[in-house]
Motif scaffolding. Structure first.
Motif, mmCIF file in Angstrom:
data_model
loop_
_atom_site.group_PDB
_atom_site.id
_atom_site.type_symbol
_atom_site.label_atom_id
_atom_site.label_comp_id
_atom_site.label_asym_id
_atom_site.label_seq_id
_atom_site.Cartn_x
_atom_site.Cartn_y
_atom_site.Cartn_z
ATOM 1 N N GLN A 5 38.149 45.449 44.743
ATOM 2 C CA GLN A 5 37.034 45.843 45.608
ATOM 3 C C GLN A 5 35.794 46.148 44.772
ATOM 4 O OE1 GLN A 5 38.774 49.077 47.713
ATOM 5 N NE2 GLN A 5 39.694 47.776 49.286
ATOM 6 N N THR A 6 36.002 46.750 43.633
ATOM 7 C CA THR A 6 34.888 47.031 42.734
ATOM 8 C C THR A 6 34.248 45.740 42.257
ATOM 9 O OG1 THR A 6 36.058 49.022 41.983
ATOM 10 C CG2 THR A 6 34.237 48.240 40.627
ATOM 11 N N PHE A 7 35.079 44.760 41.927
ATOM 12 C CA PHE A 7 34.545 43.467 41.503
ATOM 13 C C PHE A 7 33.747 42.801 42.620
ATOM 14 C CE2 PHE A 7 38.099 43.316 38.236
ATOM 15 C CZ PHE A 7 37.247 43.599 37.190
ATOM 16 N N TYR A 8 34.245 42.931 43.852
ATOM 17 C CA TYR A 8 33.508 42.364 44.986
ATOM 18 C C TYR A 8 32.141 43.040 45.141
ATOM 19 C CZ TYR A 8 37.187 39.413 46.932
ATOM 20 O OH TYR A 8 38.109 38.419 47.132
ATOM 21 N N LYS A 9 32.114 44.353 44.976
ATOM 22 C CA LYS A 9 30.839 45.071 45.075
ATOM 23 C C LYS A 9 29.880 44.648 43.973
ATOM 24 C CE LYS A 9 32.612 49.179 47.390
ATOM 25 N NZ LYS A 9 32.842 50.625 47.301
ATOM 26 N N ALA A 105 21.360 34.534 36.128
ATOM 27 C CA ALA A 105 21.897 35.259 37.286
ATOM 28 C C ALA A 105 22.987 34.435 37.965
ATOM 29 C CB ALA A 105 20.779 35.576 38.272
ATOM 30 N N HIS A 106 22.776 33.143 38.050
ATOM 31 C CA HIS A 106 23.786 32.261 38.649
ATOM 32 C C HIS A 106 25.075 32.284 37.822
ATOM 33 C CE1 HIS A 106 25.280 28.941 41.020
ATOM 34 N NE2 HIS A 106 25.555 28.278 39.916
ATOM 35 N N ILE A 107 24.921 32.285 36.518
ATOM 36 C CA ILE A 107 26.088 32.341 35.629
ATOM 37 C C ILE A 107 26.848 33.650 35.820
ATOM 38 C CG2 ILE A 107 26.757 32.527 33.196
ATOM 39 C CD1 ILE A 107 24.524 30.456 32.619
ATOM 40 N N GLU A 108 26.112 34.747 35.958
ATOM 41 C CA GLU A 108 26.760 36.047 36.165
ATOM 42 C C GLU A 108 27.568 36.057 37.459
ATOM 43 O OE1 GLU A 108 27.036 38.800 34.211
ATOM 44 O OE2 GLU A 108 26.141 37.513 32.701
ATOM 45 N N LEU A 115 36.378 35.793 37.766
ATOM 46 C CA LEU A 115 37.133 37.009 37.483
ATOM 47 C C LEU A 115 37.929 37.450 38.715
ATOM 48 C CD1 LEU A 115 37.589 39.145 35.261
ATOM 49 C CD2 LEU A 115 35.722 40.437 36.282
ATOM 50 N N ILE A 116 37.291 37.402 39.867
ATOM 51 C CA ILE A 116 37.974 37.760 41.112
ATOM 52 C C ILE A 116 39.101 36.776 41.397
ATOM 53 C CG2 ILE A 116 37.665 37.843 43.619
ATOM 54 C CD1 ILE A 116 34.870 39.076 43.047
ATOM 55 N N ASP A 117 38.834 35.485 41.205
ATOM 56 C CA ASP A 117 39.876 34.481 41.431
ATOM 57 C C ASP A 117 41.078 34.715 40.526
ATOM 58 O OD1 ASP A 117 38.359 33.273 43.381
ATOM 59 O OD2 ASP A 117 37.621 31.668 42.071
ATOM 60 N N ARG A 118 40.818 35.028 39.260
ATOM 61 C CA ARG A 118 41.931 35.298 38.336
ATOM 62 C C ARG A 118 42.708 36.531 38.760
ATOM 63 N NH1 ARG A 118 38.896 34.757 32.716
ATOM 64 N NH2 ARG A 118 37.481 35.921 34.011
ATOM 65 N N ARG A 119 41.975 37.577 39.174
ATOM 66 C CA ARG A 119 42.662 38.789 39.636
ATOM 67 C C ARG A 119 43.518 38.503 40.867
ATOM 68 N NH1 ARG A 119 42.127 44.088 37.205
ATOM 69 N NH2 ARG A 119 40.804 43.647 35.439
ATOM 70 N N LEU A 120 42.987 37.732 41.799
ATOM 71 C CA LEU A 120 43.756 37.385 42.998
ATOM 72 C C LEU A 120 44.993 36.561 42.636
ATOM 73 C CD1 LEU A 120 40.948 36.503 45.565
ATOM 74 C CD2 LEU A 120 42.539 38.425 45.679
ATOM 75 N N GLN A 121 44.818 35.607 41.733
ATOM 76 C CA GLN A 121 45.956 34.786 41.316
ATOM 77 C C GLN A 121 46.996 35.641 40.604
ATOM 78 O OE1 GLN A 121 46.433 31.572 42.179
ATOM 79 N NE2 GLN A 121 48.481 31.887 41.353
ATOM 80 N N LYS A 122 46.517 36.535 39.771
ATOM 81 C CA LYS A 122 47.437 37.437 39.063
ATOM 82 C C LYS A 122 48.207 38.304 40.053
ATOM 83 C CE LYS A 122 47.296 40.611 35.138
ATOM 84 N NZ LYS A 122 46.419 41.302 34.190
#
Length: 149
Positions: A5-9, A105-108, A115-122
């Motif tokens: 959730q923090t990553f989403y924010k 900014a686009h790269i960020e 990062l979120i995708d990796r966390r979800l996959q993990k």
């Protein structure tokens, strides 16, 4: 999952910054186009005036006063062009800087997406492992219960 959730924010914050930088970039592009168009119009006027005067020279004799007026007009246009060229260059530099900021900014945003995708996959992998463990435990219990009868 709270870290997700923090990553989403953070990603939402990065996207807002990206939109702001995109707006600034578009403003810089518009400013550059305006200044460059002004320069183009001046150059076009100078070229047209030179062509018309050359055509006039071919067709008839021209008074000395016409030469002087034409030269003064061309000098005035040259002065305006010379004043406008640094403004066009500055507008181009500003536009390129805004584009670089937009790209970063686009790269960020993409970094946080991955990062979120990796966390979800993990997390999915972890859930699958836990499910397999519970299934193994359940099948072991059933086997032992069956054997004990």
């Amino acid at each position: 999952m709270t870290t997700l959730q923090t990553f989403y924010k953070i990603k939402d914050l990065q996207e807002r910054e990206k939109k702001e930088k995109q707006k600034v970039y578009q403003e810089q592009v518009d400013h550059f186009e305006t200044v460059a168009t002004d320069l183009y119009e001046l150059l076009k006027r100078k070229e047209t005036a030179a062509d018309q005067f050359a055509e006039q020279l071919k067709l008839q004799t021209v008074k000395a006063q016409s030469f002087i007026q034409h030269e003064q007009f061309i000098e005035q246009l040259d002065k305006q062009i010379n004043e406008l060229q640094p403004l066009v260059q500055q507008a181009r530099n500003d536009m390129e800087n805004a584009h670089e900021h937009l790209s970063s900014a686009h790269i960020e945003v993409k970094k946080f997406d991955s990062l979120i995708d990796r966390r979800l996959q993990k997390h999915k992998d972890w859930l699958k492992v836990e499910e397999n463990k519970s299934m193994d435990e359940l099948s072991t219990r059933q086997f032992l219960n069956y054997k004990n009868r």
